[in-house]
Design a protein around this motif. Structure first.
Motif, short mmCIF file in Angstrom:
data_model
loop_
_atom_site.label_atom_id
_atom_site.label_comp_id
_atom_site.label_asym_id
_atom_site.label_seq_id
_atom_site.Cartn_x
_atom_site.Cartn_y
_atom_site.Cartn_z
N ARG A 23 0.82 -1.21 0.00
CA ARG A 23 0.00 0.00 0.00
C ARG A 23 0.85 1.26 0.00
O ARG A 23 0.53 2.25 -0.65
CB ARG A 23 -0.95 0.00 1.19
CG ARG A 23 -2.06 -0.99 1.04
CD ARG A 23 -3.02 -0.94 2.21
NE ARG A 23 -3.99 -2.01 2.10
CZ ARG A 23 -4.18 -2.94 3.03
NH1 ARG A 23 -3.51 -2.90 4.17
NH2 ARG A 23 -5.06 -3.90 2.85
N LYS A 36 -7.01 3.39 3.24
CA LYS A 36 -8.25 3.27 4.00
C LYS A 36 -8.53 1.82 4.35
O LYS A 36 -9.17 1.52 5.36
CB LYS A 36 -9.42 3.84 3.20
CG LYS A 36 -9.37 5.34 3.07
CD LYS A 36 -10.52 5.85 2.24
CE LYS A 36 -10.39 7.34 2.01
NZ LYS A 36 -11.44 7.83 1.11
N ARG A 37 -8.07 0.89 3.53
CA ARG A 37 -8.27 -0.54 3.80
C ARG A 37 -7.40 -1.04 4.94
O ARG A 37 -7.61 -2.12 5.46
CB ARG A 37 -7.96 -1.35 2.55
CG ARG A 37 -8.90 -1.08 1.42
CD ARG A 37 -8.63 -2.01 0.25
NE ARG A 37 -9.28 -1.48 -0.92
CZ ARG A 37 -8.69 -1.25 -2.08
NH1 ARG A 37 -7.42 -1.52 -2.23
NH2 ARG A 37 -9.36 -0.77 -3.09
#
Length: 58
Positions: A23, A36-37
């Motif tokens: 990410r 956000k995950r």
């Protein structure tokens, strides 16, 4: 033996680290959505006699 075990990690810890690295390596345009995950939400439910207790009911 897997290297993550030799490092003293379990598979869940290893996969979380890998996901975080991926990410952070994304382009800025898609990084915000992917970060956000990374957040986790936990909901705690109390149980009594095999049934969930509704919040506020004691």
């Amino acid at each position: 033996m897997e290297f993550w075990r030799q490092a003293g990690l379990n598979y869940v810890q290893f996969s979380r680290i890998c996901a975080r690295v991926v990410r952070k390596s994304l382009k800025p345009e898609v990084r915000t959505t992917a970060l956000k995950r990374d957040e986790a939400h936990i909901r705690v439910v109390q149980w009594k006699d095999g049934q969930p207790i509704k919040p506020g009911a004691v």
